[in-house]
Design an enzyme around this catalytic site. Sequence first.
Site, PDB file in Angstrom:
ATOM      1  N   ASP A  30      61.575  31.092  22.823  1.00  0.00           N
ATOM      2  CA  ASP A  30      60.541  31.413  21.842  1.00  0.00           C
ATOM      3  C   ASP A  30      60.786  30.591  20.576  1.00  0.00           C
ATOM      4  OD1 ASP A  30      58.531  34.138  21.478  1.00  0.00           O
ATOM      5  OD2 ASP A  30      59.054  32.989  19.676  1.00  0.00           O
ATOM      6  N   ILE A  31      59.710  30.084  19.993  1.00  0.00           N
ATOM      7  CA  ILE A  31      59.812  29.231  18.804  1.00  0.00           C
ATOM      8  C   ILE A  31      60.232  30.029  17.565  1.00  0.00           C
ATOM      9  CG2 ILE A  31      57.428  29.427  17.928  1.00  0.00           C
ATOM     10  CD1 ILE A  31      57.395  26.328  17.766  1.00  0.00           C
ATOM     11  N   ASN A  86      53.402  42.245  25.473  1.00  0.00           N
ATOM     12  CA  ASN A  86      52.411  42.831  24.575  1.00  0.00           C
ATOM     13  C   ASN A  86      51.032  42.579  25.164  1.00  0.00           C
ATOM     14  OD1 ASN A  86      54.408  43.545  22.659  1.00  0.00           O
ATOM     15  ND2 ASN A  86      54.403  41.453  21.854  1.00  0.00           N
ATOM     16  N   GLY A  92      50.153  43.569  19.609  1.00  0.00           N
ATOM     17  CA  GLY A  92      50.817  42.379  19.097  1.00  0.00           C
ATOM     18  C   GLY A  92      50.679  41.135  19.951  1.00  0.00           C
ATOM     19  N   GLN A  93      49.775  41.158  20.937  1.00  0.00           N
ATOM     20  CA  GLN A  93      49.600  39.949  21.753  1.00  0.00           C
ATOM     21  C   GLN A  93      48.886  38.875  20.936  1.00  0.00           C
ATOM     22  OE1 GLN A  93      47.418  40.452  25.456  1.00  0.00           O
ATOM     23  NE2 GLN A  93      47.910  38.374  26.137  1.00  0.00           N
ATOM     24  N   SER A  94      49.530  37.720  20.798  1.00  0.00           N
ATOM     25  CA  SER A  94      48.928  36.630  20.021  1.00  0.00           C
ATOM     26  C   SER A  94      48.565  35.429  20.885  1.00  0.00           C
ATOM     27  CB  SER A  94      49.880  36.190  18.895  1.00  0.00           C
ATOM     28  OG  SER A  94      51.097  35.725  19.433  1.00  0.00           O
ATOM     29  N   HIS A  99      52.797  36.808  29.304  1.00  0.00           N
ATOM     30  CA  HIS A  99      54.164  36.337  29.052  1.00  0.00           C
ATOM     31  C   HIS A  99      55.088  37.526  28.892  1.00  0.00           C
ATOM     32  CE1 HIS A  99      51.878  36.466  25.271  1.00  0.00           C
ATOM     33  NE2 HIS A  99      52.990  36.839  24.655  1.00  0.00           N
ATOM     34  N   HIS A 101      58.564  38.579  27.155  1.00  0.00           N
ATOM     35  CA  HIS A 101      59.645  38.271  26.220  1.00  0.00           C
ATOM     36  C   HIS A 101      60.939  38.827  26.826  1.00  0.00           C
ATOM     37  CE1 HIS A 101      57.033  37.656  22.541  1.00  0.00           C
ATOM     38  NE2 HIS A 101      56.212  38.401  23.250  1.00  0.00           N
TER      39      HIS A 101
HETATM   40  P1  5GP Z   1      53.020  37.609  21.640  1.00  0.00           P
HETATM   41  O1  5GP Z   1      52.924  37.706  20.142  1.00  0.00           O
HETATM   42  O2  5GP Z   1      51.701  37.168  22.228  1.00  0.00           O
HETATM   43  O3  5GP Z   1      53.580  38.811  22.307  1.00  0.00           O
HETATM   44  O4  5GP Z   1      54.067  36.466  21.938  1.00  0.00           O
HETATM   45  C1  5GP Z   1      53.792  35.119  21.754  1.00  0.00           C
HETATM   46  C2  5GP Z   1      55.095  34.451  21.461  1.00  0.00           C
HETATM   47  O5  5GP Z   1      54.925  33.047  21.591  1.00  0.00           O
HETATM   48  C3  5GP Z   1      55.596  34.694  20.026  1.00  0.00           C
HETATM   49  O6  5GP Z   1      56.869  35.319  20.062  1.00  0.00           O
HETATM   50  C4  5GP Z   1      55.651  33.293  19.415  1.00  0.00           C
HETATM   51  O7  5GP Z   1      56.773  33.107  18.573  1.00  0.00           O
HETATM   52  C5  5GP Z   1      55.697  32.394  20.638  1.00  0.00           C
HETATM   53  N1  5GP Z   1      55.085  31.099  20.426  1.00  0.00           N
HETATM   54  C6  5GP Z   1      53.880  30.851  19.835  1.00  0.00           C
HETATM   55  N2  5GP Z   1      53.632  29.532  19.835  1.00  0.00           N
HETATM   56  C7  5GP Z   1      54.711  28.930  20.433  1.00  0.00           C
HETATM   57  C8  5GP Z   1      55.036  27.564  20.728  1.00  0.00           C
HETATM   58  O8  5GP Z   1      54.295  26.623  20.445  1.00  0.00           O
HETATM   59  N3  5GP Z   1      56.229  27.335  21.342  1.00  0.00           N
HETATM   60  C9  5GP Z   1      57.090  28.360  21.662  1.00  0.00           C
HETATM   61  N4  5GP Z   1      58.232  28.018  22.255  1.00  0.00           N
HETATM   62  N5  5GP Z   1      56.803  29.650  21.422  1.00  0.00           N
HETATM   63  C10 5GP Z   1      55.625  29.935  20.809  1.00  0.00           C
END
Ligand code: 5GP
Length: 113
Positions: A30-31, A86, A92-94, A99, A101
């Site tokens: 994760d970034i 999420n 919190g799904q972005s 995916h 975590h």
């Molecule tokens: P969500 O918020 O949808 O549950 O998780 C998305 C995850 O993707 C977040 O933890 C965010 O830090 C990660 N993420 C978003 N953009 C990138 C990217 O360009 N590269 C990587 N490695 N992770 C990303």
Amino acid sequence: MADCLFCKIIAGEIPSKKIYEDDICYSFYDIDPKAPVHFLVIPKAHITGANQVNEDNSSIVGHIFAVIAQLTKQLDCGDDYRVVTNCGKMAGQSVDHLHFHVLAGRELGWPPG
Ligand code: 5GP
Ligand code: ZN
């Protein structure tokens, strides 16, 4: 999916710190890590979220959990880690590509905020 961030990462169009890849899934760090170890495992198929898992594609999820068990061993997480998906904005799904975590390396509180 042309406009999906994680499909672009799978395709190599956006760089990522890859941990593992096979025909079914892709794993990368994760970034914006929320724990000393924080990586994602995603299906190569564009499934938008946990709410789109069904009898036809659920074997992908089973495979991902087997890969997670393997990768946590490989990364010395022991048996102490959390797997989170999420689903939906309120949770919190972005990124709208399923995916998982995987978080490890510190004590994780419950319930999550
Ligand atoms: P969500 O918020 O949808 O549950 O998780 C998305 C995850 O993707 C977040 O933890 C965010 O830090 C990660 N993420 C978003 N953009 C990138 C990217 O360009 N590269 C990587 N490695 N992770 C990303
Ligand atoms: Zn996608």
